[in-house]
Scaffold this motif. Sequence first.
Motif, PDB file in Angstrom:
ATOM      1  N   ILE A  83       6.400  -3.767   3.840  1.00 50.08           N
ATOM      2  CA  ILE A  83       5.081  -4.177   4.334  1.00 50.08           C
ATOM      3  C   ILE A  83       4.474  -5.149   3.324  1.00 50.08           C
ATOM      4  O   ILE A  83       4.379  -4.845   2.132  1.00 50.08           O
ATOM      5  CB  ILE A  83       4.173  -2.955   4.576  1.00 50.08           C
ATOM      6  CG1 ILE A  83       4.747  -2.121   5.744  1.00 50.08           C
ATOM      7  CG2 ILE A  83       2.740  -3.381   4.873  1.00 50.08           C
ATOM      8  CD1 ILE A  83       4.021  -0.834   6.011  1.00 50.08           C
ATOM      9  N   GLN A  84       4.087  -6.308   3.806  1.00 50.58           N
ATOM     10  CA  GLN A  84       3.692  -7.417   2.937  1.00 50.58           C
ATOM     11  C   GLN A  84       2.176  -7.477   2.725  1.00 50.58           C
ATOM     12  O   GLN A  84       1.411  -6.835   3.421  1.00 50.58           O
ATOM     13  CB  GLN A  84       4.182  -8.736   3.552  1.00 50.58           C
ATOM     14  CG  GLN A  84       5.688  -8.768   3.774  1.00 50.58           C
ATOM     15  CD  GLN A  84       6.125  -9.896   4.688  1.00 50.58           C
ATOM     16  OE1 GLN A  84       5.303 -10.657   5.187  1.00 50.58           O
ATOM     17  NE2 GLN A  84       7.432 -10.011   4.909  1.00 50.58           N
ATOM     18  N   VAL A 130       0.215   1.499  -2.233  1.00 55.34           N
ATOM     19  CA  VAL A 130       0.514   0.067  -2.377  1.00 55.34           C
ATOM     20  C   VAL A 130       1.986  -0.109  -2.727  1.00 55.34           C
ATOM     21  O   VAL A 130       2.697  -0.924  -2.127  1.00 55.34           O
ATOM     22  CB  VAL A 130      -0.372  -0.573  -3.470  1.00 55.34           C
ATOM     23  CG1 VAL A 130       0.105  -1.991  -3.779  1.00 55.34           C
ATOM     24  CG2 VAL A 130      -1.827  -0.598  -3.035  1.00 55.34           C
ATOM     25  N   LYS A 131       2.465   0.685  -3.671  1.00 54.13           N
ATOM     26  CA  LYS A 131       3.856   0.598  -4.117  1.00 54.13           C
ATOM     27  C   LYS A 131       4.821   0.999  -3.002  1.00 54.13           C
ATOM     28  O   LYS A 131       5.794   0.294  -2.723  1.00 54.13           O
ATOM     29  CB  LYS A 131       4.067   1.503  -5.336  1.00 54.13           C
ATOM     30  CG  LYS A 131       5.457   1.478  -5.941  1.00 54.13           C
ATOM     31  CD  LYS A 131       5.486   2.318  -7.221  1.00 54.13           C
ATOM     32  CE  LYS A 131       6.845   2.251  -7.903  1.00 54.13           C
ATOM     33  NZ  LYS A 131       7.894   2.919  -7.138  1.00 54.13           N
ATOM     34  N   GLU A 132       4.529   2.119  -2.328  1.00 56.70           N
ATOM     35  CA  GLU A 132       5.460   2.606  -1.305  1.00 56.70           C
ATOM     36  C   GLU A 132       5.525   1.662  -0.102  1.00 56.70           C
ATOM     37  O   GLU A 132       6.614   1.368   0.404  1.00 56.70           O
ATOM     38  CB  GLU A 132       5.082   4.012  -0.849  1.00 56.70           C
ATOM     39  CG  GLU A 132       6.079   4.601   0.141  1.00 56.70           C
ATOM     40  CD  GLU A 132       5.932   6.091   0.349  1.00 56.70           C
ATOM     41  OE1 GLU A 132       6.689   6.640   1.190  1.00 56.70           O
ATOM     42  OE2 GLU A 132       5.078   6.718  -0.299  1.00 56.70           O
ATOM     43  N   LEU A 133       4.365   1.185   0.349  1.00 52.77           N
ATOM     44  CA  LEU A 133       4.379   0.275   1.490  1.00 52.77           C
ATOM     45  C   LEU A 133       5.093  -1.028   1.156  1.00 52.77           C
ATOM     46  O   LEU A 133       5.838  -1.568   1.983  1.00 52.77           O
ATOM     47  CB  LEU A 133       2.951  -0.011   1.969  1.00 52.77           C
ATOM     48  CG  LEU A 133       2.457   0.870   3.126  1.00 52.77           C
ATOM     49  CD1 LEU A 133       2.431   2.337   2.736  1.00 52.77           C
ATOM     50  CD2 LEU A 133       1.079   0.412   3.608  1.00 52.77           C
ATOM     51  N   SER A 134       4.892  -1.514  -0.061  1.00 50.96           N
ATOM     52  CA  SER A 134       5.592  -2.734  -0.484  1.00 50.96           C
ATOM     53  C   SER A 134       7.097  -2.511  -0.497  1.00 50.96           C
ATOM     54  O   SER A 134       7.877  -3.371  -0.052  1.00 50.96           O
ATOM     55  CB  SER A 134       5.102  -3.164  -1.869  1.00 50.96           C
ATOM     56  OG  SER A 134       3.731  -3.467  -1.850  1.00 50.96           O
ATOM     57  N   GLU A 135       7.526  -1.349  -0.988  1.00 46.99           N
ATOM     58  CA  GLU A 135       8.955  -1.024  -1.022  1.00 46.99           C
ATOM     59  C   GLU A 135       9.546  -0.894   0.375  1.00 46.99           C
ATOM     60  O   GLU A 135      10.737  -1.146   0.581  1.00 46.99           O
ATOM     61  CB  GLU A 135       9.179   0.274  -1.810  1.00 46.99           C
ATOM     62  CG  GLU A 135       8.944   0.129  -3.313  1.00 46.99           C
ATOM     63  CD  GLU A 135       8.987   1.455  -4.048  1.00 46.99           C
ATOM     64  OE1 GLU A 135       8.964   2.509  -3.368  1.00 46.99           O
ATOM     65  OE2 GLU A 135       9.018   1.443  -5.292  1.00 46.99           O
ATOM     66  N   LYS A 136       8.723  -0.509   1.345  1.00 52.31           N
ATOM     67  CA  LYS A 136       9.191  -0.369   2.724  1.00 52.31           C
ATOM     68  C   LYS A 136       9.177  -1.689   3.486  1.00 52.31           C
ATOM     69  O   LYS A 136       9.505  -1.735   4.666  1.00 52.31           O
ATOM     70  CB  LYS A 136       8.331   0.663   3.468  1.00 52.31           C
ATOM     71  CG  LYS A 136       8.445   2.086   2.935  1.00 52.31           C
ATOM     72  CD  LYS A 136       9.841   2.665   3.123  1.00 52.31           C
ATOM     73  CE  LYS A 136       9.884   4.119   2.662  1.00 52.31           C
ATOM     74  NZ  LYS A 136      11.242   4.698   2.801  1.00 52.31           N
ATOM     75  N   ASN A 162       2.763  -6.061   9.344  1.00 49.05           N
ATOM     76  CA  ASN A 162       3.111  -7.404   8.896  1.00 49.05           C
ATOM     77  C   ASN A 162       2.541  -8.501   9.789  1.00 49.05           C
ATOM     78  O   ASN A 162       2.748  -9.688   9.534  1.00 49.05           O
ATOM     79  CB  ASN A 162       4.627  -7.548   8.759  1.00 49.05           C
ATOM     80  CG  ASN A 162       5.137  -6.932   7.466  1.00 49.05           C
ATOM     81  OD1 ASN A 162       4.349  -6.641   6.556  1.00 49.05           O
ATOM     82  ND2 ASN A 162       6.429  -6.712   7.360  1.00 49.05           N
ATOM     83  N   GLN A 163       1.783  -8.094  10.831  1.00 43.09           N
ATOM     84  CA  GLN A 163       1.022  -9.071  11.606  1.00 43.09           C
ATOM     85  C   GLN A 163      -0.276  -9.444  10.883  1.00 43.09           C
ATOM     86  O   GLN A 163      -0.899 -10.449  11.206  1.00 43.09           O
ATOM     87  CB  GLN A 163       0.676  -8.484  12.983  1.00 43.09           C
ATOM     88  CG  GLN A 163       1.860  -8.064  13.825  1.00 43.09           C
ATOM     89  CD  GLN A 163       2.800  -9.209  14.128  1.00 43.09           C
ATOM     90  OE1 GLN A 163       2.363 -10.282  14.554  1.00 43.09           O
ATOM     91  NE2 GLN A 163       4.077  -9.001  13.880  1.00 43.09           N
ATOM     92  N   ALA A 164      -0.669  -8.612   9.919  1.00 41.65           N
ATOM     93  CA  ALA A 164      -1.963  -8.797   9.258  1.00 41.65           C
ATOM     94  C   ALA A 164      -1.864  -9.751   8.066  1.00 41.65           C
ATOM     95  O   ALA A 164      -0.835  -9.829   7.387  1.00 41.65           O
ATOM     96  CB  ALA A 164      -2.497  -7.444   8.784  1.00 41.65           C
TER      97      ALA A 164
END
Length: 382
Positions: free
Chosen positions: A164-165, A156-162, A143-145
């Motif tokens: 990660i923006q 994409v779906k899993e990281l968003s659910e966790k 989330n610094q990026a």
Amino acid sequence: MKIAFFTETFLPKVDGIVTRLTKTIESLTKAGDEVVVFCPEGCPNEYMGAKVIGVPAMPLPLYPELKLGLPGAAVSDALDELKPDLIHVVNPAVLGLGGIWLAKTNGIPLVASYHTHLPKYLEHYGMGMLEPLLWELLKAAHNQAILNLCTSSAMVKELSEKGIQNTELWQRGVDTETFRPELRNDDMRKKLLGKFTDTGSLLIYVGRLSAEKQIERIKPVLEKIPEARLALVGDGPYRNQLEKIFENTATTFVGYLSGNALASAYASGDAFLFPSSTETLGLVLLEAMAAGCPVVGANKGGIPDIITDGVNGCLYNPDAKNDGTESLVKATQKLLGNENERKIMRNAARLEAEKWGWSSATEQLRGFYKKILEKSDNQIAA
């Protein structure tokens, strides 16, 4: 553009991440971009026009092939010399965190990409209880990026659910010139078969021999399909255990292959089996398909992005009873069962791979970079 990559994984190591990164660097330098790569020591000094800087590193205890680089003053000095427009951190860990810090302290736009599903690896090393903590650490880093790139829609779906923006899909790529059906040949097939007779049902696996790849799931396939033969191409820390597991089965441990030999191995198999359920993409599947070898893979992670069940390969359910054993056996039987259908799948697999050249994947990436830099320039102007 001037781009600095920070990666925990680079040459001489060979895996899907390194393949994507080297092909990306090759395409970027051909487009006229200036590239520098910071990675663990032991690397070449240069690759396809990009400067490569090795930093002191130590192997990760549970994954000794992965070395954690320790950034120091030399990294900061090299970065000052290049003055990059953008920093891209690949799988941020120790060296990657250094890249994140340097981007933030120098006001350089930051991109990160997610390639290895480390939280899911933990359960295969008896450390599943640490998964929530690792997700929190990954979230804090990513989330610094400004942009977080994933190699499959599932990620994409899993990281968003966790939490990660700013996630986007970085399209897949494969070298369709190196990997092609024409390289199928009898000599390579004999090498893959080893001491076993050719029954027309040669299964191949290509990749790291490690616990998280779940290769032992193939053993019941050999038991249920007596005419099947298996070639394991690759090496790794789990090889000794696998040799015991597959003892008294029609299995050949081939070891590492590369270049034309590897491409020929893919093309010379009758089916490619990839039981892993922890893949963010599964580049070896695309390579097999480019070589005209129909594939069986898990209906999980990034693999369903590649395989259309019954069209260019077959999917199995890794979460079904007995670790998906019955499902994997049925998927393999379906693929091997009819020669005419398998030929159709071979052609369909090749056609699918032809859609995904590395140049188009890198052009997409350059498009992401340009949008970020344009936005950054507009903010500075404002």
